[in-house]
Design a protein around this motif. Sequence first.
Motif, PDB file in Angstrom:
ATOM      1  N   ALA A  69       0.833  -1.204   0.000  1.00  0.00           N
ATOM      2  CA  ALA A  69       0.000   0.000   0.000  1.00  0.00           C
ATOM      3  C   ALA A  69       0.867   1.252   0.000  1.00  0.00           C
ATOM      4  O   ALA A  69       0.565   2.230  -0.702  1.00  0.00           O
ATOM      5  CB  ALA A  69      -0.922  -0.007   1.220  1.00  0.00           C
ATOM      6  N   ALA A  70       1.952   1.235   0.761  1.00  0.00           N
ATOM      7  CA  ALA A  70       2.836   2.403   0.820  1.00  0.00           C
ATOM      8  C   ALA A  70       3.540   2.633  -0.514  1.00  0.00           C
ATOM      9  O   ALA A  70       3.717   3.784  -0.945  1.00  0.00           O
ATOM     10  CB  ALA A  70       3.857   2.228   1.943  1.00  0.00           C
ATOM     11  N   VAL A  71       3.949   1.567  -1.188  1.00  0.00           N
ATOM     12  CA  VAL A  71       4.564   1.696  -2.510  1.00  0.00           C
ATOM     13  C   VAL A  71       3.557   2.276  -3.498  1.00  0.00           C
ATOM     14  O   VAL A  71       3.880   3.164  -4.307  1.00  0.00           O
ATOM     15  CB  VAL A  71       5.094   0.337  -2.995  1.00  0.00           C
ATOM     16  N   THR A  72       2.332   1.778  -3.435  1.00  0.00           N
ATOM     17  CA  THR A  72       1.279   2.291  -4.315  1.00  0.00           C
ATOM     18  C   THR A  72       1.065   3.777  -4.088  1.00  0.00           C
ATOM     19  O   THR A  72       0.923   4.560  -5.041  1.00  0.00           O
ATOM     20  CB  THR A  72      -0.028   1.527  -4.082  1.00  0.00           C
ATOM     21  N   GLY A 242      -7.568  -5.374  -4.287  1.00  0.00           N
ATOM     22  CA  GLY A 242      -7.793  -4.351  -5.294  1.00  0.00           C
ATOM     23  C   GLY A 242      -8.292  -3.057  -4.690  1.00  0.00           C
ATOM     24  O   GLY A 242      -7.866  -1.957  -5.079  1.00  0.00           O
ATOM     25  N   ARG A 243      -9.182  -3.150  -3.716  1.00  0.00           N
ATOM     26  CA  ARG A 243      -9.729  -1.945  -3.093  1.00  0.00           C
ATOM     27  C   ARG A 243      -8.719  -1.294  -2.155  1.00  0.00           C
ATOM     28  O   ARG A 243      -8.695  -0.065  -2.030  1.00  0.00           O
ATOM     29  CB  ARG A 243     -11.038  -2.288  -2.383  1.00  0.00           C
ATOM     30  N   ILE A 244      -7.892  -2.094  -1.517  1.00  0.00           N
ATOM     31  CA  ILE A 244      -6.798  -1.522  -0.737  1.00  0.00           C
ATOM     32  C   ILE A 244      -5.853  -0.759  -1.668  1.00  0.00           C
ATOM     33  O   ILE A 244      -5.374   0.338  -1.338  1.00  0.00           O
ATOM     34  CB  ILE A 244      -6.048  -2.629   0.030  1.00  0.00           C
ATOM     35  N   GLN A 245      -5.611  -1.322  -2.849  1.00  0.00           N
ATOM     36  CA  GLN A 245      -4.733  -0.664  -3.806  1.00  0.00           C
ATOM     37  C   GLN A 245      -5.332   0.649  -4.306  1.00  0.00           C
ATOM     38  O   GLN A 245      -4.635   1.663  -4.406  1.00  0.00           O
ATOM     39  CB  GLN A 245      -4.452  -1.608  -4.980  1.00  0.00           C
ATOM     40  N   VAL A 246      -6.617   0.643  -4.622  1.00  0.00           N
ATOM     41  CA  VAL A 246      -7.278   1.866  -5.090  1.00  0.00           C
ATOM     42  C   VAL A 246      -7.292   2.918  -3.981  1.00  0.00           C
ATOM     43  O   VAL A 246      -7.072   4.112  -4.230  1.00  0.00           O
ATOM     44  CB  VAL A 246      -8.703   1.551  -5.574  1.00  0.00           C
ATOM     45  N   ALA A 247      -7.533   2.500  -2.751  1.00  0.00           N
ATOM     46  CA  ALA A 247      -7.484   3.440  -1.628  1.00  0.00           C
ATOM     47  C   ALA A 247      -6.091   4.040  -1.491  1.00  0.00           C
ATOM     48  O   ALA A 247      -5.939   5.231  -1.192  1.00  0.00           O
ATOM     49  CB  ALA A 247      -7.884   2.727  -0.342  1.00  0.00           C
ATOM     50  N   SER A 248      -5.058   3.226  -1.731  1.00  0.00           N
ATOM     51  CA  SER A 248      -3.682   3.721  -1.652  1.00  0.00           C
ATOM     52  C   SER A 248      -3.388   4.697  -2.776  1.00  0.00           C
ATOM     53  O   SER A 248      -2.636   5.668  -2.596  1.00  0.00           O
ATOM     54  CB  SER A 248      -2.701   2.542  -1.696  1.00  0.00           C
ATOM     55  N   ARG A 249      -3.949   4.448  -3.949  1.00  0.00           N
ATOM     56  CA  ARG A 249      -3.820   5.425  -5.029  1.00  0.00           C
ATOM     57  C   ARG A 249      -4.420   6.759  -4.608  1.00  0.00           C
ATOM     58  O   ARG A 249      -3.867   7.829  -4.881  1.00  0.00           O
ATOM     59  CB  ARG A 249      -4.537   4.947  -6.286  1.00  0.00           C
ATOM     60  N   ALA A 250      -5.589   6.695  -3.968  1.00  0.00           N
ATOM     61  CA  ALA A 250      -6.241   7.921  -3.501  1.00  0.00           C
ATOM     62  C   ALA A 250      -5.351   8.662  -2.513  1.00  0.00           C
ATOM     63  O   ALA A 250      -5.245   9.894  -2.551  1.00  0.00           O
ATOM     64  CB  ALA A 250      -7.587   7.584  -2.865  1.00  0.00           C
ATOM     65  N   LEU A 251      -4.696   7.920  -1.631  1.00  0.00           N
ATOM     66  CA  LEU A 251      -3.769   8.554  -0.691  1.00  0.00           C
ATOM     67  C   LEU A 251      -2.660   9.280  -1.440  1.00  0.00           C
ATOM     68  O   LEU A 251      -2.263  10.390  -1.060  1.00  0.00           O
ATOM     69  CB  LEU A 251      -3.148   7.504   0.232  1.00  0.00           C
ATOM     70  N   GLY A 252      -2.136   8.639  -2.487  1.00  0.00           N
ATOM     71  CA  GLY A 252      -1.053   9.256  -3.236  1.00  0.00           C
ATOM     72  C   GLY A 252      -1.473  10.535  -3.919  1.00  0.00           C
ATOM     73  O   GLY A 252      -0.746  11.545  -3.895  1.00  0.00           O
ATOM     74  N   VAL A 253      -2.650  10.534  -4.536  1.00  0.00           N
ATOM     75  CA  VAL A 253      -3.156  11.739  -5.199  1.00  0.00           C
ATOM     76  C   VAL A 253      -3.399  12.834  -4.162  1.00  0.00           C
ATOM     77  O   VAL A 253      -3.008  14.002  -4.347  1.00  0.00           O
ATOM     78  CB  VAL A 253      -4.442  11.422  -5.977  1.00  0.00           C
ATOM     79  N   THR A 290      -5.325  16.444   8.141  1.00  0.00           N
ATOM     80  CA  THR A 290      -5.989  15.604   9.141  1.00  0.00           C
ATOM     81  C   THR A 290      -6.745  14.457   8.486  1.00  0.00           C
ATOM     82  O   THR A 290      -6.640  13.292   8.911  1.00  0.00           O
ATOM     83  CB  THR A 290      -6.952  16.457   9.986  1.00  0.00           C
ATOM     84  N   LYS A 291      -7.502  14.754   7.440  1.00  0.00           N
ATOM     85  CA  LYS A 291      -8.301  13.715   6.800  1.00  0.00           C
ATOM     86  C   LYS A 291      -7.440  12.704   6.058  1.00  0.00           C
ATOM     87  O   LYS A 291      -7.743  11.508   6.046  1.00  0.00           O
ATOM     88  CB  LYS A 291      -9.329  14.351   5.868  1.00  0.00           C
ATOM     89  N   LEU A 292      -6.353  13.165   5.462  1.00  0.00           N
ATOM     90  CA  LEU A 292      -5.451  12.228   4.792  1.00  0.00           C
ATOM     91  C   LEU A 292      -4.789  11.289   5.797  1.00  0.00           C
ATOM     92  O   LEU A 292      -4.626  10.090   5.530  1.00  0.00           O
ATOM     93  CB  LEU A 292      -4.373  12.991   4.026  1.00  0.00           C
ATOM     94  N   THR A 293      -4.423  11.812   6.946  1.00  0.00           N
ATOM     95  CA  THR A 293      -3.817  10.967   7.970  1.00  0.00           C
ATOM     96  C   THR A 293      -4.813   9.919   8.449  1.00  0.00           C
ATOM     97  O   THR A 293      -4.462   8.741   8.636  1.00  0.00           O
ATOM     98  CB  THR A 293      -3.341  11.825   9.152  1.00  0.00           C
ATOM     99  N   ALA A 294      -6.053  10.312   8.651  1.00  0.00           N
ATOM    100  CA  ALA A 294      -7.088   9.357   9.054  1.00  0.00           C
ATOM    101  C   ALA A 294      -7.317   8.306   7.972  1.00  0.00           C
ATOM    102  O   ALA A 294      -7.472   7.109   8.269  1.00  0.00           O
ATOM    103  CB  ALA A 294      -8.391  10.097   9.357  1.00  0.00           C
ATOM    104  N   ALA A 295      -7.343   8.734   6.723  1.00  0.00           N
ATOM    105  CA  ALA A 295      -7.540   7.793   5.617  1.00  0.00           C
ATOM    106  C   ALA A 295      -6.411   6.776   5.555  1.00  0.00           C
ATOM    107  O   ALA A 295      -6.632   5.585   5.322  1.00  0.00           O
ATOM    108  CB  ALA A 295      -7.639   8.555   4.296  1.00  0.00           C
ATOM    109  N   ARG A 296      -5.181   7.230   5.788  1.00  0.00           N
ATOM    110  CA  ARG A 296      -4.035   6.309   5.744  1.00  0.00           C
ATOM    111  C   ARG A 296      -4.147   5.248   6.838  1.00  0.00           C
ATOM    112  O   ARG A 296      -3.804   4.081   6.634  1.00  0.00           O
ATOM    113  CB  ARG A 296      -2.730   7.095   5.871  1.00  0.00           C
ATOM    114  N   GLN A 297      -4.636   5.634   8.000  1.00  0.00           N
ATOM    115  CA  GLN A 297      -4.801   4.658   9.079  1.00  0.00           C
ATOM    116  C   GLN A 297      -5.843   3.602   8.715  1.00  0.00           C
ATOM    117  O   GLN A 297      -5.687   2.409   9.028  1.00  0.00           O
ATOM    118  CB  GLN A 297      -5.200   5.378  10.369  1.00  0.00           C
ATOM    119  N   LEU A 298      -6.900   4.000   8.048  1.00  0.00           N
ATOM    120  CA  LEU A 298      -7.906   3.037   7.585  1.00  0.00           C
ATOM    121  C   LEU A 298      -7.313   2.065   6.569  1.00  0.00           C
ATOM    122  O   LEU A 298      -7.587   0.862   6.602  1.00  0.00           O
ATOM    123  CB  LEU A 298      -9.101   3.770   6.964  1.00  0.00           C
ATOM    124  N   VAL A 299      -6.514   2.584   5.659  1.00  0.00           N
ATOM    125  CA  VAL A 299      -5.893   1.727   4.645  1.00  0.00           C
ATOM    126  C   VAL A 299      -4.967   0.716   5.309  1.00  0.00           C
ATOM    127  O   VAL A 299      -4.987  -0.483   4.986  1.00  0.00           O
ATOM    128  CB  VAL A 299      -5.131   2.581   3.611  1.00  0.00           C
TER     129      VAL A 299
END
Length: 385
Positions: A69-72, A242-253, A290-299
């Motif tokens: 997820a972090a690489v993604t 796949g959904r973990i990967q898409v969520a990680s893409r969202a984190l990157g953007v 704040t919201k990105l940090t929370a999203a990363r914890q969910l991922v």
Amino acid sequence: MSELSDAEQDIVALVGTFVDREVKPVVQELEHADTYPENLIEQMKKLGIFGLAIPEPWGEASVSTPCYAAVTEELARGWMSLAGAMGGHTVVAKLLLAYGTREQQDRYLPAMATGEIRAAMALTEPGGGSDLQAMRTVARRDGDAYVVNGTKTWITNARRSQLIALLCKTDPTADPPHSGMSILLVEKGPGFTLSRDLPKLGYKGVESCEIALDDLRVPRSALLGDQEGKGFAQMMRGLEIGRIQVASRALGVGRAALEDSIRYAQERHSFGKPIWRHQSVGNLLADMATKLTAARQLVMFAARRFDRGDRADLEAGMAKLFASEVAMEVALNAVRVYGGYGYSTEFDVERYFRDAPLMIVGEGTNEIQRTVIARQLVNRFPIAT
């Protein structure tokens, strides 16, 4: 990231360096021209990115799902399309590892680990969308082969992949319909036609195609595993990663949009001070971070559960839902921070704003994610009778 080993942190750092040195200097030109990033994909192969989900004896650098997820996220920070180029590939690798025969694993996984074989998955149909049980693609037995007819759409990497995990009906009369679905490991041949590339708002560079299957013959050995009718359950498990990967893409953007906004808010001055000192801008930055940090914890929560072997559709759905909505909000707020320049194609924030919606509608729309989440909540916490 304390959940990563030292070696995994080095891998993430290496990918981050690749993004900063090789991707960011060329991404704007490639993206605006909608040019396939051949050179960057080749470098990703050399870095071992396509083999991160493939363990020994077939691969060399299998990593944990939190590391993946972090690489993604790092790749998407540079260009979301690069993360998309390895997303479906990883799902197919996980399907082979979990359900493939040893012969199928030995045939495909070594070349998938190096990127020599690129894989894609084919689920969606033009009239079906997220309603997979309504699919009309059928594979009928004919001696020692299946004959496949149907149409699939939104297939990322379809033009440049050598292997496609195709979800289809091997028993179109089954009730319920999902019990008649199977996954076939399809290679291109007579009867397989790439009918068109789909024009897109964002997600440029990599192709998303519609494919037509007209009496495509594949051997019986192309059936994933050794039993028909298991394809729906197999693919649902594959879609967790796949959904973990898409969520990680969202984190990157979202991270790219935030980092650009923080930098610009310090450089840009108005009324005699940097604009981050204006409360309206400073509040945007605070909420974005704040919201990105929370999203990363969910991922990462979903990634850890997946690695334990537990069912993770609830957690992956929550991660994908929240991270994608946050990415869209952060991308829009980046445009607000930049003001008029945020609407200009001279700056990357307009790309983030075009790329972010894909994660909302891709890998199952967020409306579907909410349904999945609600269903799993009720299943896990039933009323005592």
